[in-house]
Design an enzyme around this catalytic site. Structure first.
Site, PDB file in Angstrom:
ATOM      1  N   TYR A  15      74.767  37.234  92.005  1.00  0.00           N
ATOM      2  CA  TYR A  15      73.688  37.152  91.010  1.00  0.00           C
ATOM      3  C   TYR A  15      73.848  35.850  90.241  1.00  0.00           C
ATOM      4  CZ  TYR A  15      71.169  37.948  86.654  1.00  0.00           C
ATOM      5  OH  TYR A  15      70.320  37.812  85.581  1.00  0.00           O
ATOM      6  N   GLU A  36      66.026  33.518  87.525  1.00  0.00           N
ATOM      7  CA  GLU A  36      66.974  34.552  87.950  1.00  0.00           C
ATOM      8  C   GLU A  36      66.948  34.657  89.460  1.00  0.00           C
ATOM      9  OE1 GLU A  36      67.941  38.663  85.948  1.00  0.00           O
ATOM     10  OE2 GLU A  36      66.238  38.905  87.298  1.00  0.00           O
TER      11      GLU A  36
END
Ligand code: GDP
Ligand code: MN
Length: 388
Positions: free
Chosen positions: A107, A195
C-alpha cells in the site's frame, strides 16, 4: 475532483511509473475488442468513484473472448455500493488491462496532513485490503513520513521508509523510486490525495501500480489543461453543486436544513459557526462574493432553495465595499424571479444599510424577516427552520 482509476493510471503513466496497459470502454462490443487487442488473461474493472469494487463484483479476470464478453455484460450497467453502503454508483465505463501475476500487495499513498500542514507519505506491506482497517487493528503496519515542503521526498528517505515497512529486500529500490515519483506527481498535479492500493510486486519482481485513487484540488484546475477537461466531462453528481458550478458560485453542500448565504468567505464561515451555536444545522456554505450584485443573489437563492432539505435561509451581509442598498435590490429581484418557498432571514449591516432596510420594508416581501445582529438572525432562522 476525484479521478477514475484509469485516469489516475494515465497520470501515473505520464509520470513514468509502471502501470498495466489498457483501454477504456463504455459498451460490451468495445470492451471485447479491447480485450482482443490486449490479450488474455485480462482484467475488466468497473470505473466508479468508490473503493471495494473487487468485493462488489466489479473486477473480473477473463481468459478468452467469451469470458470477456460475459464479464463486460455483467459489469457495464451494474450498480456498485461502497464498503459502507455508499451509492449506488452505476458503472458507465470499464477499464480493460493486461492481467498481472501478483507476488505481493503493498500500500502506498501521499496525502495532505492538514493538521501538520504538510504532505504525508504512507507505505505498508499490508496492501490489497481496506487501509482504514489496517490503521485500526495494526497501526504499526503503516510507515509514515512527513515530506519536507521545499526539498520534497528524497530517495534516501523513501528507502528508509521501505526498510521500516519491511518491504522485500529485492524491491526496496523499486518501491522507494515509486514513492519519490508519486510525491513529485502529487505536487506537479496539485493533488490532495494519491493512493495506490495495491502497489504490487509481480512474479518477475517488478513494482507495478495496480490501482489508482487520485484527488486533484479543483481550485488548481486552471493550470492543468488535461485535468480540467476531465472535470468538464464529469460534472458534479449533486444537483445543487452542479447548479452552483454552472452559475460560477462557491458552494459546498453540508448535511443540515438551514441555507446559508453571505458575502465573503470569512463571513460565511462565521455564519456557519453562529448558526451551529444557536442549535441549527447549516445546509451549505455559499459565498455570494464581494460585490453581491443582484445576479449573484438571484443565482445563489436559486441554488439554495432548490435543495428540498432547506427549511429556512439566512442571508448575512456586512456591507463594506458591498453596498446594502444594492443587496436589498438584489433580494427584491430574487423574490420576483425565484420561487421563495421558505422563510428568509436577512441581516443587513454596514455601508448604506439604512437605505437597504428602507427598500426592503417598502417591498414588504412575504416570508422575509429582518434582524439587526448576527446572533439574533441565527436564533431567528433556527426557530423558523424548526417551526416549518
Ligand atoms: P478495489 O477493490 O476497488 O480497490 O480495486 P483494485 O483495483 O484494488 O482491485 C482489487 C483486487 O483485485 C486487487 O487487490 C487484486 O487482488 C485483484 N486484482 C486486480 N487486478 C488484478 C490482476 O491483474 N491480476 C490479479 N491476479 N488480481 C487482480
Ligand atoms: Mn484498490
Amino acid at each position: 475532483m476525484d479521478l477514475l482509476e484509469y485516469q489516475g493510471k494515465q497520470l501515473f503513466d505520464a509520470a513514468g511509473l509502471a502501470v498495466p496497459q489498457g483501454e477504456v470502454a463504455a459498451d460490451v462490443d468495445t470492451a471485447v475488442a479491447a480485450a482482443e487487442r490486449i490479450g488474455y488473461p485480462c482484467v475488466i474493472k468497473a470505473q466508479v468513484l468508490i473503493g471495494g469494487r473487487g468485493k462488489a463484483g466489479g473486477i473480473k479476470v477473463a481468459k478468452d473472448a467469451d469470458e470477456a464478453r460475459a464479464h463486460a455484460e455483467a459489469i457495464i450497467g451494474m450498480d456498485i455500493y461502497g464498503p459502507r453502503k455508499e451509492g449506488p454508483f452505476p458503472v458507465d465505463q470499464v477499464w480493460i488491462e493486461e492481467a498481472s501475476e501478483i507476488d505481493a500487495e503493498y500500500y502506498a499513498s501521499i496525502i495532505l496532513d492538514r493538521s501538520a500542514k504538510k504532505t504525508l507519505a504512507i507505505l505498508s506491506r499490508m496492501g490489497g485490503m481496506n487501509v482504514e482497517e489496517v490503521a485500526e487493528k495494526d497501526p504499526a503496519a503503516l510507515t509514515k513520513h512527513h515530506v519536507d515542503p521545499l526539498n520534497g521526498l528524497s530517495t534516501e528517505e523513501a528507502r528508509q521508509m521501505a526498510v521500516d515497512a519491511q518491504i522485500d529486500d529485492d524491491v526496496i529500490d523499486g518501491v522507494a523510486d515509486t514513492l519519490v515519483a508519486l510525491s513529485e506527481a502529487f505536487v506537479a498535479n496539485d493533488a490532495t490525495l494519491i493512493e495506490v492500493n495495491p502497489l504490487i510486486v509481480t512474479s518477475s519482481r517488478e513494482v507495478v501500480l495496480l490501482d489508482a485513487k487520485v484527488t486533484i484540488d479543483g481550485s488548481a484546475l486552471f493550470r492543468h489543461e488535461q485535468l480540467a477537461e476531465i472535470g468538464e466531462a464529469s460534472p458534479p453528481t449533486d444537483p445543487q453543486e452542479a447548479m452552483a458550478k454552472e452559475r460560477g458560485l462557491t458552494y459546498v453542500k453540508l448535511d443540515g436544513d438551514i441555507g446559508i448565504l453571505g458575502n465573503g468567505a470569512g463571513l460565511c464561515m462565521s455564519t456557519l459557526d453562529v448558526v451551529a451555536n444557536a442549535g441549527g444545522d447549516p445546509a451549505n456554505f455559499l459565498d455570494a462574493g464581494g460585490g453581491s450584485k443582484a445576479e449573484a443573489i438571484v443565482a445563489a437563492l436559486e441554488v439554495i432553495t432548490s435543495d428540498q432539505k432547506v427549511k429556512a435561509v439566512l442571508f448575512n451581509i456586512f456591507g463594506g465595499i458591498t453596498r446594502c442598498d444594492e443587496v436589498a435590490k438584489g433580494i427584491i429581484e430574487a423574490y420576483a424571479r425565484v420561487d421563495m418557498n421558505v422563510p428568509l432571514v436577512v441581516r443587513l449591516d454596514g455601508t448604506n444599510s439604512e437605505e437597504g432596510l428602507r427598500l426592503l420594508a417598502e417591498a414588504n416581501l412575504e416570508g422575509l424577516h429582518n434582524e439587526t445582529t448576527m446572533l439574533g438572525a441565527a436564533e431567528r432562522v433556527v426557530e423558523l427552520a424548526k417551526g416549518s
